[in-house]
Design a protein around this motif. Structure first.
Motif, PDB file in Angstrom:
ATOM      1  N   PRO A 125      22.884  73.124  77.669  1.00 53.74           N
ATOM      2  CA  PRO A 125      22.297  73.070  76.337  1.00 53.74           C
ATOM      3  C   PRO A 125      21.353  74.225  76.025  1.00 53.74           C
ATOM      4  CG  PRO A 125      21.162  71.549  77.779  1.00 53.74           C
ATOM      5  CD  PRO A 125      22.322  72.089  78.570  1.00 53.74           C
ATOM      6  N   MET A 126      20.937  74.970  77.040  1.00 52.02           N
ATOM      7  CA  MET A 126      19.889  75.964  76.838  1.00 52.02           C
ATOM      8  C   MET A 126      20.263  77.088  75.870  1.00 52.02           C
ATOM      9  SD  MET A 126      17.474  74.527  78.271  1.00 52.02           S
ATOM     10  CE  MET A 126      16.252  75.825  78.041  1.00 52.02           C
ATOM     11  N   PRO A 127      21.480  77.632  75.907  1.00 55.82           N
ATOM     12  CA  PRO A 127      21.795  78.686  74.934  1.00 55.82           C
ATOM     13  C   PRO A 127      21.667  78.223  73.487  1.00 55.82           C
ATOM     14  CG  PRO A 127      23.368  78.738  76.734  1.00 55.82           C
ATOM     15  CD  PRO A 127      22.556  77.492  76.919  1.00 55.82           C
ATOM     16  N   LEU A 128      22.097  77.004  73.195  1.00 60.62           N
ATOM     17  CA  LEU A 128      21.962  76.490  71.830  1.00 60.62           C
ATOM     18  C   LEU A 128      20.499  76.267  71.465  1.00 60.62           C
ATOM     19  CD1 LEU A 128      24.905  73.941  71.463  1.00 60.62           C
ATOM     20  CD2 LEU A 128      24.497  75.979  70.070  1.00 60.62           C
ATOM     21  N   LEU A 129      19.728  75.711  72.384  1.00 61.05           N
ATOM     22  CA  LEU A 129      18.309  75.507  72.113  1.00 61.05           C
ATOM     23  C   LEU A 129      17.602  76.848  71.930  1.00 61.05           C
ATOM     24  CD1 LEU A 129      17.487  72.624  74.626  1.00 61.05           C
ATOM     25  CD2 LEU A 129      17.694  72.452  72.137  1.00 61.05           C
ATOM     26  N   ASP A 130      18.013  77.839  72.696  1.00 58.48           N
ATOM     27  CA  ASP A 130      17.433  79.171  72.565  1.00 58.48           C
ATOM     28  C   ASP A 130      17.795  79.788  71.217  1.00 58.48           C
ATOM     29  OD1 ASP A 130      16.017  81.481  73.761  1.00 58.48           O
ATOM     30  OD2 ASP A 130      17.980  82.439  73.614  1.00 58.48           O
ATOM     31  N   ALA A 131      19.018  79.550  70.758  1.00 60.49           N
ATOM     32  CA  ALA A 131      19.477  80.117  69.492  1.00 60.49           C
ATOM     33  C   ALA A 131      18.647  79.625  68.311  1.00 60.49           C
ATOM     34  CB  ALA A 131      20.948  79.792  69.267  1.00 60.49           C
ATOM     35  N   VAL A 132      18.102  78.417  68.418  1.00 62.55           N
ATOM     36  CA  VAL A 132      17.277  77.872  67.329  1.00 62.55           C
ATOM     37  C   VAL A 132      15.789  77.945  67.661  1.00 62.55           C
ATOM     38  CG1 VAL A 132      19.122  76.355  66.542  1.00 62.55           C
ATOM     39  CG2 VAL A 132      17.445  75.473  68.160  1.00 62.55           C
ATOM     40  N   GLY A 133      15.447  78.676  68.718  1.00 61.75           N
ATOM     41  CA  GLY A 133      14.046  78.935  69.040  1.00 61.75           C
ATOM     42  C   GLY A 133      13.280  77.771  69.613  1.00 61.75           C
ATOM     43  N   ILE A 134      13.955  76.883  70.341  1.00 64.02           N
ATOM     44  CA  ILE A 134      13.284  75.689  70.836  1.00 64.02           C
ATOM     45  C   ILE A 134      13.530  75.464  72.328  1.00 64.02           C
ATOM     46  CG2 ILE A 134      15.115  73.997  70.412  1.00 64.02           C
ATOM     47  CD1 ILE A 134      11.449  73.584  69.360  1.00 64.02           C
ATOM     48  N   ALA A 135      14.039  76.477  73.037  1.00 62.38           N
ATOM     49  CA  ALA A 135      14.354  76.326  74.461  1.00 62.38           C
ATOM     50  C   ALA A 135      13.122  75.973  75.289  1.00 62.38           C
ATOM     51  CB  ALA A 135      14.999  77.609  74.999  1.00 62.38           C
ATOM     52  N   HIS A 136      11.966  76.450  74.863  1.00 57.25           N
ATOM     53  CA  HIS A 136      10.735  76.179  75.616  1.00 57.25           C
ATOM     54  C   HIS A 136      10.291  74.727  75.503  1.00 57.25           C
ATOM     55  CE1 HIS A 136       9.508  76.953  71.521  1.00 57.25           C
ATOM     56  NE2 HIS A 136       8.284  76.514  71.765  1.00 57.25           N
ATOM     57  N   LYS A 137      10.932  73.959  74.621  1.00 58.83           N
ATOM     58  CA  LYS A 137      10.601  72.537  74.468  1.00 58.83           C
ATOM     59  C   LYS A 137      11.756  71.653  74.944  1.00 58.83           C
ATOM     60  CE  LYS A 137       6.550  73.112  72.485  1.00 58.83           C
ATOM     61  NZ  LYS A 137       6.230  72.652  71.132  1.00 58.83           N
ATOM     62  N   ALA A 138      12.609  72.174  75.821  1.00 54.16           N
ATOM     63  CA  ALA A 138      13.821  71.462  76.241  1.00 54.16           C
ATOM     64  C   ALA A 138      13.531  70.107  76.875  1.00 54.16           C
ATOM     65  CB  ALA A 138      14.625  72.321  77.212  1.00 54.16           C
ATOM     66  N   LYS A 139      12.405  69.976  77.561  1.00 55.12           N
ATOM     67  CA  LYS A 139      12.092  68.729  78.257  1.00 55.12           C
ATOM     68  C   LYS A 139      11.199  67.802  77.445  1.00 55.12           C
ATOM     69  CE  LYS A 139      12.655  70.680  82.909  1.00 55.12           C
ATOM     70  NZ  LYS A 139      12.019  70.890  84.240  1.00 55.12           N
ATOM     71  N   ASN A 140      10.896  68.178  76.211  1.00 52.29           N
ATOM     72  CA  ASN A 140      10.029  67.356  75.378  1.00 52.29           C
ATOM     73  C   ASN A 140      10.800  66.241  74.680  1.00 52.29           C
ATOM     74  OD1 ASN A 140       8.382  69.650  75.965  1.00 52.29           O
ATOM     75  ND2 ASN A 140       7.129  69.165  74.177  1.00 52.29           N
ATOM     76  N   LEU A 141      10.178  65.071  74.603  1.00 51.97           N
ATOM     77  CA  LEU A 141      10.722  63.960  73.824  1.00 51.97           C
ATOM     78  C   LEU A 141      10.441  64.195  72.343  1.00 51.97           C
ATOM     79  CD1 LEU A 141       9.485  61.016  76.073  1.00 51.97           C
ATOM     80  CD2 LEU A 141      11.829  61.865  75.915  1.00 51.97           C
ATOM     81  N   PRO A 142      11.175  63.540  71.450  1.00 52.61           N
ATOM     82  CA  PRO A 142      10.949  63.730  70.020  1.00 52.61           C
ATOM     83  C   PRO A 142       9.499  63.527  69.590  1.00 52.61           C
ATOM     84  CG  PRO A 142      13.006  62.582  70.349  1.00 52.61           C
ATOM     85  CD  PRO A 142      12.367  62.703  71.709  1.00 52.61           C
TER      86      PRO A 142
END
Length: 227
Positions: A125-142
């Protein structure tokens, strides 16, 4: 032959009976090409949500046709299994405020969609999260994300299956002006980069500058927005 990813011809839908009958869609014609970002505006109750539902194979018009990627949705609807599979793999949805699952972190939101769609076991999932600028919050809950961050995760999630049609429902409804601009700019960027036909319903006229084209819906009828 039309190259449109989404094509509606004479789409009409009636609800209710007798004097209470209304037409949330009234002879709607609309084409959206691959890579085109189209905004849909209009007052509440004009039929915008119904338009999204019909385009996304969640509702069937009483008359007229809806084609997605050359597929007649009415024909696919004769087999709910085929229609559900087609929708899962070819149509992405972005909802208000992200509509994330509270118990899953950002990365797992995307992994779940990949699992449901029977995507590759090697999915990252990291490339997609990185594409929208949110990879640094990958382990965060909503609950650990801001409104704009939740919406970014929702956008990334919509692209997990590499859809060719993206339907977006009021993406800025819970955001302030600055974050609204950022989110819609991001949607337009991803739409163009990925060559995805995108329809965004919005009440926010301030973000329409990011759209390639804007149409207006009033009383179930769709018309180009006056320039």
């Amino acid at each position: 032959m039309s190259t449109a990813a989404l094509s509606l011809r004479g789409a009409t839908l009636e609800l209710g009976d007798g004097d209470s009958k209304v037409r949330p869609l009234d002879n709607v014609n609309l084409d959206i090409e691959p890579g085109e970002f189209v905004g849909v505006i209009g007052p509440s109750g004009a039929g915008k949500s119904t338009l999204l539902a019909v385009a996304g194979a969640l509702a069937t018009p009483d008359s007229g046709s809806v084609n997605v990627l050359g597929q007649d949705l009415a024909r696919l609807a004769r087999s709910q299994g085929k229609l559900a599979k087609f929708r899962l793999h070819n149509i992405g949805f972005v909802f208000q405020a992200g509509n994330l699952i509270p118990a899953l972190n950002a990365a797992d939101q995307l992994r779940l969609v990949n699992k449901i769609s029977k995507g590759p076991s090697s999915f990252d999932p990291m490339p997609l999260l990185d594409a929208v600028g949110i990879a640094h919050k990958a382990k965060n809950l909503p609950r650990q994300l801001s409104g704009g961050e939740r919406q970014r995760v929702g956008i990334a999630r919509a692209f997990v299956t590499n859809p060719e049609l993206l339907l977006v429902d009021e993406p800025t409804a819970a955001l302030d002006r600055q974050r609204s601009q950022q989110i819609v700019e991001l949607l337009a960027e991803q739409c163009h980069e990925r060559n995805v036909a995108t329809m965004m319903v919005t009440h926010d006229h301030d973000v329409l500058g990011h759209c390639d084209r804007v149409v207006e819906m009033v009383d179930g009828k769709l018309t180009p927005l006056d320039s």
